[in-house]
Design an enzyme around this catalytic site. Structure first.
Site, PDB file in Angstrom:
ATOM      1  N   ASP A 103      -0.791   1.571  -4.030  1.00 32.06           N
ATOM      2  CA  ASP A 103      -1.595   0.600  -4.785  1.00 32.06           C
ATOM      3  C   ASP A 103      -2.918   1.170  -5.277  1.00 32.06           C
ATOM      4  O   ASP A 103      -3.764   0.429  -5.790  1.00 32.06           O
ATOM      5  CB  ASP A 103      -1.841  -0.652  -3.935  1.00 32.06           C
ATOM      6  N   ASP A 153      -2.324   6.570  -3.468  1.00 35.18           N
ATOM      7  CA  ASP A 153      -1.177   5.929  -2.818  1.00 35.18           C
ATOM      8  C   ASP A 153      -0.529   4.832  -3.664  1.00 35.18           C
ATOM      9  O   ASP A 153      -0.868   4.666  -4.837  1.00 35.18           O
ATOM     10  CB  ASP A 153      -1.606   5.354  -1.467  1.00 35.18           C
ATOM     11  N   ASP A 195      -5.570   2.653  -3.775  1.00 29.60           N
ATOM     12  CA  ASP A 195      -6.881   2.597  -3.120  1.00 29.60           C
ATOM     13  C   ASP A 195      -7.136   3.783  -2.190  1.00 29.60           C
ATOM     14  O   ASP A 195      -8.256   3.985  -1.751  1.00 29.60           O
ATOM     15  CB  ASP A 195      -7.097   1.255  -2.390  1.00 29.60           C
ATOM     16  N   ARG A 196      -6.098   4.573  -1.898  1.00 31.27           N
ATOM     17  CA  ARG A 196      -6.318   5.743  -1.028  1.00 31.27           C
ATOM     18  C   ARG A 196      -6.407   7.012  -1.855  1.00 31.27           C
ATOM     19  O   ARG A 196      -5.903   7.067  -2.974  1.00 31.27           O
ATOM     20  CB  ARG A 196      -5.159   5.901  -0.050  1.00 31.27           C
ATOM     21  N   SER A 211       0.794  -1.219   0.000  1.00 34.40           N
ATOM     22  CA  SER A 211       0.000   0.000   0.000  1.00 34.40           C
ATOM     23  C   SER A 211       0.831   1.276   0.000  1.00 34.40           C
ATOM     24  O   SER A 211       1.670   1.483  -0.858  1.00 34.40           O
ATOM     25  CB  SER A 211      -0.959  -0.049   1.183  1.00 34.40           C
ATOM     26  N   HIS A 212       0.641   2.088   1.041  1.00 35.25           N
ATOM     27  CA  HIS A 212       1.288   3.397   1.130  1.00 35.25           C
ATOM     28  C   HIS A 212       2.685   3.300   1.736  1.00 35.25           C
ATOM     29  O   HIS A 212       3.350   4.315   1.891  1.00 35.25           O
ATOM     30  CB  HIS A 212       0.423   4.284   2.022  1.00 35.25           C
ATOM     31  N   LYS A 260     -11.452  -0.090  -1.398  1.00 31.35           N
ATOM     32  CA  LYS A 260     -11.539   1.360  -1.495  1.00 31.35           C
ATOM     33  C   LYS A 260     -10.854   1.760  -2.783  1.00 31.35           C
ATOM     34  O   LYS A 260     -10.055   1.005  -3.326  1.00 31.35           O
ATOM     35  CB  LYS A 260     -10.948   2.033  -0.276  1.00 31.35           C
TER      36      LYS A 260
END
Ligand code: G16
Length: 544
Positions: free
Chosen positions: A280, A278, A282-283, A113-114, A377
Protein backbone atom coordinates in the site's frame (compact mmCIF):
# COMPACT_ATOMS: atom_id res chain seq x y z
CA UNK A 1 -33.06 5.13 -4.32
CA UNK A 2 -34.17 2.34 -2.00
CA UNK A 3 -32.30 1.82 1.25
CA UNK A 4 -32.52 -1.77 2.46
CA UNK A 5 -31.97 -2.71 6.09
CA UNK A 6 -30.42 -6.16 6.40
CA UNK A 7 -30.62 -8.06 9.71
CA UNK A 8 -27.28 -9.45 10.86
CA UNK A 9 -25.56 -10.81 13.94
CA UNK A 10 -22.14 -9.91 15.40
CA UNK A 11 -18.79 -11.59 14.65
CA UNK A 12 -16.52 -11.76 17.64
CA UNK A 13 -13.21 -11.23 15.84
CA UNK A 14 -13.49 -7.70 14.49
CA UNK A 15 -11.13 -5.92 16.86
CA UNK A 16 -8.74 -3.79 14.73
CA UNK A 17 -5.05 -4.69 15.20
CA UNK A 18 -1.90 -2.59 14.81
CA UNK A 19 -3.35 -1.11 11.64
CA UNK A 20 -7.04 -1.84 11.06
CA UNK A 21 -8.81 -5.16 10.55
CA UNK A 22 -6.75 -7.68 8.56
CA UNK A 23 -8.09 -11.11 7.66
CA UNK A 24 -8.06 -13.63 4.86
CA UNK A 25 -10.18 -12.70 1.83
CA UNK A 26 -12.29 -15.78 2.59
CA UNK A 27 -13.16 -14.34 6.01
CA UNK A 28 -14.12 -10.97 4.50
CA UNK A 29 -16.31 -12.84 2.02
CA UNK A 30 -18.28 -14.57 4.78
CA UNK A 31 -21.84 -13.24 4.34
CA UNK A 32 -22.25 -9.91 6.21
CA UNK A 33 -18.63 -9.88 7.48
CA UNK A 34 -17.41 -6.79 5.59
CA UNK A 35 -20.81 -5.11 5.89
CA UNK A 36 -20.90 -5.57 9.68
CA UNK A 37 -17.49 -3.95 10.06
CA UNK A 38 -18.29 -1.05 7.73
CA UNK A 39 -21.59 -0.38 9.50
CA UNK A 40 -19.74 -0.53 12.82
CA UNK A 41 -17.36 2.17 11.56
CA UNK A 42 -20.25 4.39 10.45
CA UNK A 43 -22.16 3.80 13.69
CA UNK A 44 -19.11 4.62 15.80
CA UNK A 45 -18.61 7.96 14.07
CA UNK A 46 -20.49 11.08 14.90
CA UNK A 47 -23.19 12.15 12.44
CA UNK A 48 -22.18 11.21 8.84
CA UNK A 49 -25.01 13.18 7.23
CA UNK A 50 -23.76 15.16 4.24
CA UNK A 51 -20.08 14.53 5.09
CA UNK A 52 -17.30 13.70 2.60
CA UNK A 53 -15.30 10.51 2.77
CA UNK A 54 -12.16 9.41 0.88
CA UNK A 55 -12.05 5.80 -0.31
CA UNK A 56 -9.35 3.75 -2.00
CA UNK A 57 -7.02 0.83 -1.62
CA UNK A 58 -3.89 -0.85 -2.83
CA UNK A 59 -5.66 -2.64 -5.68
CA UNK A 60 -5.37 -6.09 -4.17
CA UNK A 61 -7.80 -8.92 -4.84
CA UNK A 62 -11.34 -8.09 -3.55
CA UNK A 63 -10.59 -4.33 -3.61
CA UNK A 64 -13.14 -3.47 -6.30
CA UNK A 65 -15.86 -5.70 -4.87
CA UNK A 66 -15.42 -4.26 -1.38
CA UNK A 67 -15.40 -0.69 -2.74
CA UNK A 68 -18.80 -1.15 -4.39
CA UNK A 69 -20.28 -2.47 -1.14
CA UNK A 70 -18.79 0.37 0.91
CA UNK A 71 -20.03 3.00 -1.55
CA UNK A 72 -23.58 1.63 -1.37
CA UNK A 73 -23.42 1.51 2.42
CA UNK A 74 -22.03 5.08 2.59
CA UNK A 75 -24.95 6.26 0.45
CA UNK A 76 -27.39 4.48 2.79
CA UNK A 77 -25.75 6.11 5.82
CA UNK A 78 -26.25 9.61 4.43
CA UNK A 79 -22.73 10.63 3.36
CA UNK A 80 -22.87 13.58 0.94
CA UNK A 81 -19.86 12.64 -1.15
CA UNK A 82 -17.18 9.98 -1.50
CA UNK A 83 -13.91 10.72 -3.33
CA UNK A 84 -12.50 7.50 -4.82
CA UNK A 85 -9.14 6.96 -6.50
CA UNK A 86 -9.57 5.86 -10.13
CA UNK A 87 -9.69 2.07 -10.40
CA UNK A 88 -10.14 1.99 -6.62
CA UNK A 89 -6.45 2.88 -6.24
CA UNK A 90 -5.05 5.15 -3.55
CA UNK A 91 -1.79 4.43 -1.78
CA UNK A 92 -2.08 4.80 1.99
CA UNK A 93 -0.03 8.04 2.10
CA UNK A 94 -1.92 9.41 -0.93
CA UNK A 95 -5.23 8.73 0.85
CA UNK A 96 -3.90 10.65 3.85
CA UNK A 97 -2.82 13.49 1.55
CA UNK A 98 -6.27 13.69 -0.11
CA UNK A 99 -8.13 13.63 3.23
CA UNK A 100 -6.02 16.56 4.44
CA UNK A 101 -6.00 18.57 1.22
CA UNK A 102 -9.78 18.46 0.76
CA UNK A 103 -10.46 18.60 4.51
CA UNK A 104 -12.77 15.62 4.39
CA UNK A 105 -14.47 14.00 7.35
CA UNK A 106 -12.21 10.95 7.07
CA UNK A 107 -11.40 8.03 4.82
CA UNK A 108 -11.49 4.28 4.46
CA UNK A 109 -8.37 2.52 3.20
CA UNK A 110 -8.54 -1.03 1.88
CA UNK A 111 -5.24 -2.82 2.28
CA UNK A 112 -3.42 -5.55 4.11
CA UNK A 113 -0.20 -3.65 3.53
CA UNK A 114 2.81 -5.89 2.92
CA UNK A 115 0.81 -9.14 3.27
CA UNK A 116 0.24 -11.19 0.09
CA UNK A 117 -2.94 -10.74 -1.98
CA UNK A 118 -5.22 -13.14 -3.87
CA UNK A 119 -8.27 -15.31 -3.14
CA UNK A 120 -6.37 -17.33 -0.51
CA UNK A 121 -4.50 -14.41 0.96
CA UNK A 122 -5.10 -11.22 2.88
CA UNK A 123 -7.37 -8.21 2.82
CA UNK A 124 -7.79 -5.35 5.23
CA UNK A 125 -9.77 -2.25 6.05
CA UNK A 126 -9.06 0.71 8.27
CA UNK A 127 -10.60 4.05 9.08
CA UNK A 128 -8.61 7.29 9.03
CA UNK A 129 -9.85 10.46 10.69
CA UNK A 130 -9.96 14.07 9.45
CA UNK A 131 -6.27 14.63 10.23
CA UNK A 132 -5.49 11.98 7.59
CA UNK A 133 -4.16 9.50 10.13
CA UNK A 134 -5.27 6.09 11.37
CA UNK A 135 -8.07 6.36 13.92
CA UNK A 136 -6.83 6.48 17.50
CA UNK A 137 -7.44 3.56 19.86
CA UNK A 138 -10.48 5.27 21.38
CA UNK A 139 -12.21 5.11 17.98
CA UNK A 140 -10.99 1.63 16.97
CA UNK A 141 -12.25 0.33 20.32
CA UNK A 142 -15.62 2.05 19.74
CA UNK A 143 -15.81 0.36 16.31
CA UNK A 144 -15.00 -2.97 17.94
CA UNK A 145 -17.67 -2.56 20.64
CA UNK A 146 -20.22 -1.66 18.01
CA UNK A 147 -19.26 -4.78 16.00
CA UNK A 148 -20.08 -6.90 19.10
CA UNK A 149 -23.66 -5.67 19.28
CA UNK A 150 -24.62 -4.94 15.68
CA UNK A 151 -28.05 -6.25 14.59
CA UNK A 152 -28.50 -4.65 11.17
CA UNK A 153 -26.79 -2.73 8.40
CA UNK A 154 -28.07 -0.43 5.67
CA UNK A 155 -27.27 -0.53 1.96
CA UNK A 156 -28.79 1.05 -1.14
CA UNK A 157 -29.98 -1.03 -4.08
CA UNK A 158 -28.17 0.41 -7.08
CA UNK A 159 -26.00 -0.45 -10.07
CA UNK A 160 -22.24 -0.49 -9.52
CA UNK A 161 -20.31 2.78 -9.83
CA UNK A 162 -17.90 3.06 -12.80
CA UNK A 163 -14.62 3.21 -10.90
CA UNK A 164 -12.53 3.91 -13.98
CA UNK A 165 -14.18 7.14 -15.19
CA UNK A 166 -12.71 10.35 -13.73
CA UNK A 167 -15.44 12.79 -12.66
CA UNK A 168 -18.69 12.89 -10.72
CA UNK A 169 -21.44 10.27 -10.64
CA UNK A 170 -24.53 10.01 -8.44
CA UNK A 171 -25.39 7.14 -6.14
CA UNK A 172 -28.83 8.20 -4.93
CA UNK A 173 -28.38 11.48 -3.09
CA UNK A 174 -24.64 10.87 -2.64
CA UNK A 175 -22.05 12.10 -5.11
CA UNK A 176 -19.17 9.80 -6.05
CA UNK A 177 -16.17 11.66 -7.44
CA UNK A 178 -13.55 9.52 -9.16
CA UNK A 179 -10.20 11.32 -8.82
CA UNK A 180 -6.74 10.86 -10.29
CA UNK A 181 -5.00 8.91 -7.49
CA UNK A 182 -1.55 10.34 -8.25
CA UNK A 183 -1.73 14.09 -8.97
CA UNK A 184 -2.46 15.53 -5.49
CA UNK A 185 0.27 13.39 -3.97
CA UNK A 186 2.81 14.21 -6.71
CA UNK A 187 2.15 17.94 -6.22
CA UNK A 188 2.74 17.62 -2.49
CA UNK A 189 6.08 15.87 -3.09
CA UNK A 190 7.09 18.64 -5.46
CA UNK A 191 6.41 21.21 -2.73
CA UNK A 192 8.57 19.38 -0.17
CA UNK A 193 11.70 18.47 -2.12
CA UNK A 194 14.26 20.15 -4.36
CA UNK A 195 13.02 18.63 -7.62
CA UNK A 196 15.50 20.70 -9.70
CA UNK A 197 18.53 19.28 -7.91
CA UNK A 198 17.07 15.78 -8.00
CA UNK A 199 16.33 16.06 -11.74
CA UNK A 200 19.87 17.23 -12.36
CA UNK A 201 21.23 14.20 -10.51
CA UNK A 202 18.95 11.71 -12.26
CA UNK A 203 19.67 13.08 -15.75
CA UNK A 204 23.40 13.67 -15.20
CA UNK A 205 24.40 10.29 -16.62
CA UNK A 206 26.66 9.84 -13.59
CA UNK A 207 23.97 8.38 -11.33
CA UNK A 208 21.47 5.58 -11.64
CA UNK A 209 18.72 4.21 -9.49
CA UNK A 210 16.27 1.32 -9.41
CA UNK A 211 12.88 1.50 -7.71
CA UNK A 212 10.94 -1.71 -7.10
CA UNK A 213 7.19 -1.11 -6.77
CA UNK A 214 6.72 -4.85 -6.10
CA UNK A 215 3.68 -5.10 -8.45
CA UNK A 216 1.87 -3.01 -5.88
CA UNK A 217 0.25 0.38 -5.51
CA UNK A 218 3.26 2.73 -5.84
CA UNK A 219 3.92 1.83 -9.50
CA UNK A 220 1.81 4.68 -10.95
CA UNK A 221 3.15 7.15 -8.37
CA UNK A 222 6.78 6.22 -9.02
CA UNK A 223 6.37 6.32 -12.82
CA UNK A 224 4.87 9.81 -12.58
CA UNK A 225 7.30 11.27 -10.04
CA UNK A 226 10.61 9.55 -10.79
CA UNK A 227 10.34 9.08 -14.54
CA UNK A 228 7.94 11.79 -15.73
CA UNK A 229 8.60 14.66 -13.35
CA UNK A 230 12.23 13.97 -12.38
CA UNK A 231 13.42 12.61 -15.72
CA UNK A 232 14.81 9.25 -14.58
CA UNK A 233 15.14 6.93 -17.58
CA UNK A 234 12.28 4.55 -18.36
CA UNK A 235 13.02 1.25 -16.64
CA UNK A 236 14.09 2.97 -13.40
CA UNK A 237 10.80 1.75 -11.94
CA UNK A 238 10.46 -2.03 -12.00
CA UNK A 239 7.37 -4.13 -11.29
CA UNK A 240 5.44 -0.86 -11.71
CA UNK A 241 1.92 -2.09 -12.49
CA UNK A 242 -0.35 -2.83 -9.52
CA UNK A 243 -1.58 -6.44 -9.74
CA UNK A 244 -4.41 -7.94 -7.68
CA UNK A 245 -2.14 -10.76 -6.47
CA UNK A 246 1.13 -8.74 -6.62
CA UNK A 247 2.29 -11.25 -9.25
CA UNK A 248 2.24 -13.98 -6.61
CA UNK A 249 4.93 -12.16 -4.66
CA UNK A 250 4.98 -10.97 -1.07
CA UNK A 251 4.93 -7.15 -1.35
CA UNK A 252 7.14 -6.58 1.66
CA UNK A 253 10.22 -4.43 0.99
CA UNK A 254 12.87 -6.28 2.95
CA UNK A 255 15.98 -8.30 2.14
CA UNK A 256 14.00 -11.52 1.92
CA UNK A 257 11.02 -10.48 -0.20
CA UNK A 258 12.65 -7.89 -2.50
CA UNK A 259 15.13 -10.52 -3.73
CA UNK A 260 15.35 -9.29 -7.31
CA UNK A 261 16.23 -5.74 -6.29
CA UNK A 262 18.69 -6.95 -3.67
CA UNK A 263 20.46 -9.09 -6.31
CA UNK A 264 20.63 -6.09 -8.67
CA UNK A 265 22.06 -3.90 -5.93
CA UNK A 266 24.64 -6.51 -4.96
CA UNK A 267 25.92 -7.01 -8.52
CA UNK A 268 29.27 -5.60 -9.63
CA UNK A 269 27.54 -3.09 -11.94
CA UNK A 270 24.84 -2.14 -9.43
CA UNK A 271 23.00 1.18 -9.67
CA UNK A 272 23.99 3.86 -7.12
CA UNK A 273 20.68 3.83 -5.30
CA UNK A 274 17.97 1.21 -4.86
CA UNK A 275 14.62 1.39 -3.11
CA UNK A 276 11.38 -0.52 -2.76
CA UNK A 277 7.95 0.08 -1.33
CA UNK A 278 5.23 -2.26 -0.08
CA UNK A 279 1.66 -3.26 -1.02
CA UNK A 280 0.00 0.00 0.00
CA UNK A 281 3.00 2.30 -0.41
CA UNK A 282 3.72 3.31 3.16
CA UNK A 283 6.87 1.24 3.76
CA UNK A 284 10.30 1.69 2.22
CA UNK A 285 13.61 -0.11 1.97
CA UNK A 286 16.77 1.84 1.11
CA UNK A 287 19.82 0.27 -0.54
CA UNK A 288 23.10 1.59 -1.84
CA UNK A 289 25.51 -0.22 -4.10
CA UNK A 290 26.23 -3.44 -2.15
CA UNK A 291 24.86 -1.71 0.91
CA UNK A 292 21.70 -2.07 3.02
CA UNK A 293 20.46 0.76 5.22
CA UNK A 294 18.46 -0.42 8.23
CA UNK A 295 15.17 1.45 8.67
CA UNK A 296 16.33 2.69 12.08
CA UNK A 297 19.55 4.13 10.60
CA UNK A 298 17.57 5.58 7.71
CA UNK A 299 15.33 7.50 10.11
CA UNK A 300 18.33 8.87 12.01
CA UNK A 301 20.02 9.85 8.78
CA UNK A 302 17.01 11.71 7.42
CA UNK A 303 16.84 13.70 10.66
CA UNK A 304 20.59 14.44 10.57
CA UNK A 305 20.41 15.59 6.93
CA UNK A 306 17.07 17.41 7.02
CA UNK A 307 18.77 20.75 6.32
CA UNK A 308 19.31 19.63 2.69
CA UNK A 309 15.57 19.37 2.07
CA UNK A 310 13.61 22.59 1.47
CA UNK A 311 10.58 21.58 3.57
CA UNK A 312 12.69 20.72 6.62
CA UNK A 313 15.61 23.12 6.23
CA UNK A 314 14.18 25.39 8.93
CA UNK A 315 14.80 22.71 11.57
CA UNK A 316 12.81 19.91 13.16
CA UNK A 317 10.34 20.55 15.97
CA UNK A 318 11.10 17.13 17.44
CA UNK A 319 11.28 13.49 16.37
CA UNK A 320 9.71 10.21 17.44
CA UNK A 321 10.32 6.51 17.04
CA UNK A 322 8.42 3.42 18.06
CA UNK A 323 9.85 1.70 21.11
CA UNK A 324 11.46 -1.26 19.26
CA UNK A 325 13.13 1.07 16.73
CA UNK A 326 16.84 1.54 17.41
CA UNK A 327 18.11 4.45 19.45
CA UNK A 328 20.08 5.92 16.52
CA UNK A 329 17.55 8.74 16.16
CA UNK A 330 17.90 9.58 19.87
CA UNK A 331 21.54 10.54 19.29
CA UNK A 332 20.65 12.87 16.43
CA UNK A 333 17.90 14.46 18.53
CA UNK A 334 20.35 14.99 21.40
CA UNK A 335 22.84 16.66 19.03
CA UNK A 336 20.13 18.92 17.63
CA UNK A 337 18.77 19.54 21.13
CA UNK A 338 15.27 18.52 20.18
CA UNK A 339 12.85 16.15 21.89
CA UNK A 340 12.76 12.46 20.88
CA UNK A 341 9.52 10.67 21.80
CA UNK A 342 9.27 6.90 22.24
CA UNK A 343 5.84 5.52 21.30
CA UNK A 344 4.34 2.02 21.04
CA UNK A 345 4.38 0.24 17.68
CA UNK A 346 1.65 1.56 15.36
CA UNK A 347 1.61 4.71 13.27
CA UNK A 348 -1.53 5.90 15.05
CA UNK A 349 0.58 6.76 18.11
CA UNK A 350 2.44 9.48 16.16
CA UNK A 351 -0.80 11.27 15.21
CA UNK A 352 -1.25 13.41 18.32
CA UNK A 353 2.43 14.41 18.39
CA UNK A 354 2.29 15.46 14.73
CA UNK A 355 -1.02 17.31 15.15
CA UNK A 356 0.31 19.17 18.19
CA UNK A 357 3.43 20.25 16.27
CA UNK A 358 5.69 18.43 18.75
CA UNK A 359 7.45 16.39 16.06
CA UNK A 360 8.34 16.83 12.38
CA UNK A 361 9.85 13.41 11.54
CA UNK A 362 9.06 9.97 12.89
CA UNK A 363 9.66 6.36 12.02
CA UNK A 364 9.75 2.71 12.88
CA UNK A 365 12.06 -0.24 12.47
CA UNK A 366 9.34 -1.92 10.38
CA UNK A 367 10.44 -0.01 7.26
CA UNK A 368 8.23 3.00 7.98
CA UNK A 369 9.31 6.64 7.91
CA UNK A 370 7.26 9.79 7.64
CA UNK A 371 6.78 13.42 8.55
CA UNK A 372 4.14 16.02 9.26
CA UNK A 373 3.32 16.29 5.51
CA UNK A 374 0.67 13.55 5.93
CA UNK A 375 -0.43 11.37 8.85
CA UNK A 376 0.74 7.99 7.50
CA UNK A 377 4.20 6.65 6.96
CA UNK A 378 5.21 7.27 3.39
CA UNK A 379 7.42 4.97 1.31
CA UNK A 380 7.98 7.08 -1.78
CA UNK A 381 8.46 10.21 0.34
CA UNK A 382 11.36 8.47 2.14
CA UNK A 383 12.89 7.49 -1.21
CA UNK A 384 12.60 11.09 -2.45
CA UNK A 385 14.11 12.37 0.82
CA UNK A 386 17.12 10.12 0.25
CA UNK A 387 17.34 11.22 -3.38
CA UNK A 388 17.31 14.85 -2.27
CA UNK A 389 20.17 14.15 0.17
CA UNK A 390 22.12 12.27 -2.51
CA UNK A 391 21.60 15.19 -4.93
CA UNK A 392 22.85 17.65 -2.31
CA UNK A 393 25.80 15.66 -0.96
CA UNK A 394 26.92 13.86 -4.14
CA UNK A 395 28.33 10.97 -2.11
CA UNK A 396 27.43 7.30 -2.17
CA UNK A 397 24.81 5.84 0.15
CA UNK A 398 27.52 3.80 1.92
CA UNK A 399 29.70 6.87 2.40
CA UNK A 400 26.84 8.89 3.87
CA UNK A 401 25.95 6.10 6.31
CA UNK A 402 29.60 5.60 7.32
CA UNK A 403 30.00 9.32 7.97
CA UNK A 404 26.91 9.14 10.13
CA UNK A 405 28.27 6.23 12.18
CA UNK A 406 31.61 7.99 12.63
CA UNK A 407 29.87 11.02 14.00
CA UNK A 408 27.10 9.49 16.12
CA UNK A 409 28.21 5.89 16.62
CA UNK A 410 26.25 2.96 15.27
CA UNK A 411 23.31 1.21 16.87
CA UNK A 412 23.96 -2.29 15.58
CA UNK A 413 20.51 -3.73 15.10
CA UNK A 414 18.61 -6.80 14.02
CA UNK A 415 15.05 -8.12 14.17
CA UNK A 416 14.27 -11.82 14.28
CA UNK A 417 10.74 -12.91 13.37
CA UNK A 418 9.22 -16.28 14.22
CA UNK A 419 6.20 -16.36 11.94
CA UNK A 420 3.00 -18.41 12.10
CA UNK A 421 3.76 -19.94 15.50
CA UNK A 422 0.98 -21.24 17.74
CA UNK A 423 -0.97 -18.35 19.25
CA UNK A 424 -1.20 -20.15 22.60
CA UNK A 425 2.54 -20.84 22.73
CA UNK A 426 3.35 -17.23 21.84
CA UNK A 427 1.00 -15.83 24.50
CA UNK A 428 2.44 -18.20 27.10
CA UNK A 429 5.96 -17.04 26.18
CA UNK A 430 5.00 -13.39 26.63
CA UNK A 431 3.17 -14.14 29.86
CA UNK A 432 6.16 -15.88 31.43
CA UNK A 433 8.45 -13.03 30.34
CA UNK A 434 6.05 -10.53 31.87
CA UNK A 435 6.05 -12.31 35.20
CA UNK A 436 9.84 -12.58 35.14
CA UNK A 437 10.59 -8.88 34.46
CA UNK A 438 11.03 -8.04 38.16
CA UNK A 439 13.51 -10.86 38.78
CA UNK A 440 15.45 -10.11 35.55
CA UNK A 441 16.10 -6.58 36.77
CA UNK A 442 18.80 -7.81 39.17
CA UNK A 443 20.68 -10.21 36.95
CA UNK A 444 23.97 -10.40 35.12
CA UNK A 445 23.65 -12.58 32.03
CA UNK A 446 26.97 -13.49 30.42
CA UNK A 447 28.70 -10.19 29.67
CA UNK A 448 25.55 -8.19 30.17
CA UNK A 449 24.07 -6.61 33.27
CA UNK A 450 20.33 -6.00 33.18
CA UNK A 451 19.50 -2.44 34.17
CA UNK A 452 15.75 -2.54 33.67
CA UNK A 453 13.21 -5.09 32.49
CA UNK A 454 9.58 -4.09 32.06
CA UNK A 455 6.47 -4.24 29.92
CA UNK A 456 6.43 -0.97 27.99
CA UNK A 457 3.62 1.41 28.84
CA UNK A 458 3.05 4.70 27.03
CA UNK A 459 1.36 7.86 28.19
CA UNK A 460 0.40 10.06 25.25
CA UNK A 461 2.15 13.43 25.58
CA UNK A 462 -0.93 15.26 24.31
CA UNK A 463 -4.11 13.58 25.55
CA UNK A 464 -2.43 11.61 28.37
CA UNK A 465 -4.16 8.37 27.38
CA UNK A 466 -2.26 5.30 28.58
CA UNK A 467 -1.45 2.25 26.41
CA UNK A 468 0.02 -0.62 28.40
CA UNK A 469 1.46 -4.06 27.57
CA UNK A 470 3.26 -2.74 24.48
CA UNK A 471 6.24 -5.11 24.56
CA UNK A 472 8.78 -6.55 27.00
CA UNK A 473 12.01 -4.55 27.15
CA UNK A 474 15.25 -5.74 28.66
CA UNK A 475 17.67 -2.84 28.90
CA UNK A 476 21.33 -3.53 29.65
CA UNK A 477 23.82 -1.26 31.36
CA UNK A 478 25.92 -0.78 28.19
CA UNK A 479 22.92 0.60 26.28
CA UNK A 480 22.08 -2.71 24.56
CA UNK A 481 18.43 -3.84 24.45
CA UNK A 482 16.34 -6.90 23.71
CA UNK A 483 12.65 -6.32 23.03
CA UNK A 484 9.91 -8.92 22.57
CA UNK A 485 6.44 -8.37 21.21
CA UNK A 486 3.77 -10.15 19.25
CA UNK A 487 2.88 -8.72 15.86
CA UNK A 488 -0.53 -7.09 15.58
CA UNK A 489 -0.73 -7.38 11.80
CA UNK A 490 -0.49 -11.12 11.10
CA UNK A 491 -3.48 -13.11 9.88
CA UNK A 492 -2.35 -16.64 10.82
CA UNK A 493 -1.32 -17.91 14.26
CA UNK A 494 1.07 -15.51 15.95
CA UNK A 495 4.33 -13.85 14.94
CA UNK A 496 6.92 -13.30 17.64
CA UNK A 497 9.24 -10.38 16.98
CA UNK A 498 12.55 -10.13 18.80
CA UNK A 499 14.46 -6.86 18.42
CA UNK A 500 18.12 -6.78 19.40
CA UNK A 501 20.49 -3.82 19.43
CA UNK A 502 23.78 -2.64 20.85
CA UNK A 503 25.61 0.67 20.52
CA UNK A 504 29.05 0.56 18.90
CA UNK A 505 31.52 3.43 18.79
CA UNK A 506 34.82 1.61 18.10
CA UNK A 507 35.72 2.79 14.55
CA UNK A 508 37.25 -0.63 13.77
CA UNK A 509 34.04 -2.47 14.57
CA UNK A 510 31.50 -0.21 12.90
CA UNK A 511 31.36 -2.33 9.76
CA UNK A 512 30.77 -5.72 11.35
CA UNK A 513 27.85 -7.88 10.32
CA UNK A 514 25.13 -7.35 12.97
CA UNK A 515 24.52 -11.11 13.22
CA UNK A 516 28.14 -11.45 14.36
CA UNK A 517 28.41 -8.37 16.55
CA UNK A 518 25.19 -9.31 18.31
CA UNK A 519 25.84 -13.03 18.59
CA UNK A 520 25.84 -13.17 22.39
CA UNK A 521 22.70 -11.02 22.68
CA UNK A 522 20.97 -13.15 20.04
CA UNK A 523 21.72 -16.29 22.06
CA UNK A 524 20.54 -14.57 25.22
CA UNK A 525 17.31 -13.49 23.51
CA UNK A 526 16.50 -17.11 22.70
CA UNK A 527 17.41 -18.47 26.12
CA UNK A 528 15.76 -15.75 28.24
CA UNK A 529 12.42 -16.23 26.49
CA UNK A 530 12.79 -20.01 26.03
CA UNK A 531 11.75 -19.54 22.43
CA UNK A 532 12.25 -23.17 21.42
CA UNK A 533 10.22 -24.48 24.36
CA UNK A 534 7.24 -22.20 23.66
CA UNK A 535 7.26 -22.10 19.84
CA UNK A 536 9.04 -25.29 18.82
CA UNK A 537 11.33 -23.17 16.63
CA UNK A 538 15.11 -23.25 16.72
CA UNK A 539 15.64 -20.37 14.29
CA UNK A 540 13.71 -17.31 13.08
CA UNK A 541 11.93 -17.31 9.69
CA UNK A 542 12.93 -13.78 8.74
CA UNK A 543 15.97 -11.81 9.85
CA UNK A 544 16.18 -8.12 9.00
C1 G16 B 1 1.71 -1.48 10.53
C2 G16 B 1 1.72 -0.29 11.45
C3 G16 B 1 3.12 0.01 11.89
C4 G16 B 1 3.77 -1.20 12.51
C5 G16 B 1 3.69 -2.36 11.52
C6 G16 B 1 4.17 -3.66 12.12
O1 G16 B 1 2.34 -1.18 9.34
O2 G16 B 1 1.18 0.85 10.82
O3 G16 B 1 3.06 1.06 12.80
O4 G16 B 1 5.08 -0.96 12.85
O5 G16 B 1 2.36 -2.57 11.13
O6 G16 B 1 3.34 -4.00 13.16
P1 G16 B 1 3.44 -5.39 13.88
O7 G16 B 1 4.85 -5.46 14.39
O8 G16 B 1 2.41 -5.32 14.95
O9 G16 B 1 3.20 -6.46 12.85
P2 G16 B 1 1.73 -1.62 7.95
O10 G16 B 1 2.75 -1.20 6.94
O11 G16 B 1 1.55 -3.11 8.04
O12 G16 B 1 0.43 -0.89 7.85
Amino acid sequence: MKVTTIPTSPFDDQRPGTSGLRKKVKVFRTPHYLENFVQSIFDALEDCEGKTLVLGGDGRYYNREALQIILKMAAASGFGKVMVGRGGILSTPAASCVIRKYQTFGGIILSASHNPGGPDHDFGIKYNTANGGPAAEKITEAIYSRSREITQYRIVEAADVDLDRIGAQQLGAMQVEIIDPVSDYAELMQQLFDFDAMRELLTSGAFSMRYDAMNAVTGPYAHEILENRLGAPAGTVIRGTPLADFGGAHPDPNLVHAKELVATMNAADAPDFGAASDGDGDRNMILGRQFYVTPSDSLALLAANASHVPAYAGGLAGVARSMPTSQAIDRVAAAQQIECYETPTGWKFFGNLLDAGKITLCGEESFGTGSDHVREKDGLWAVLFWLNILAARRQSVAQIVHDHWQRYGRDVYTRHDYEGVSADGASALMEQLRTRTAELGEQTLGNYRVELADDFSYTDAVDHSVSSKQGIRILFSNGARIVYRLSGTGTEGATLRVYIEQPETDPDRLDQDPQQSLVELIQLSASIAEIEKFTGRTAPDVIT
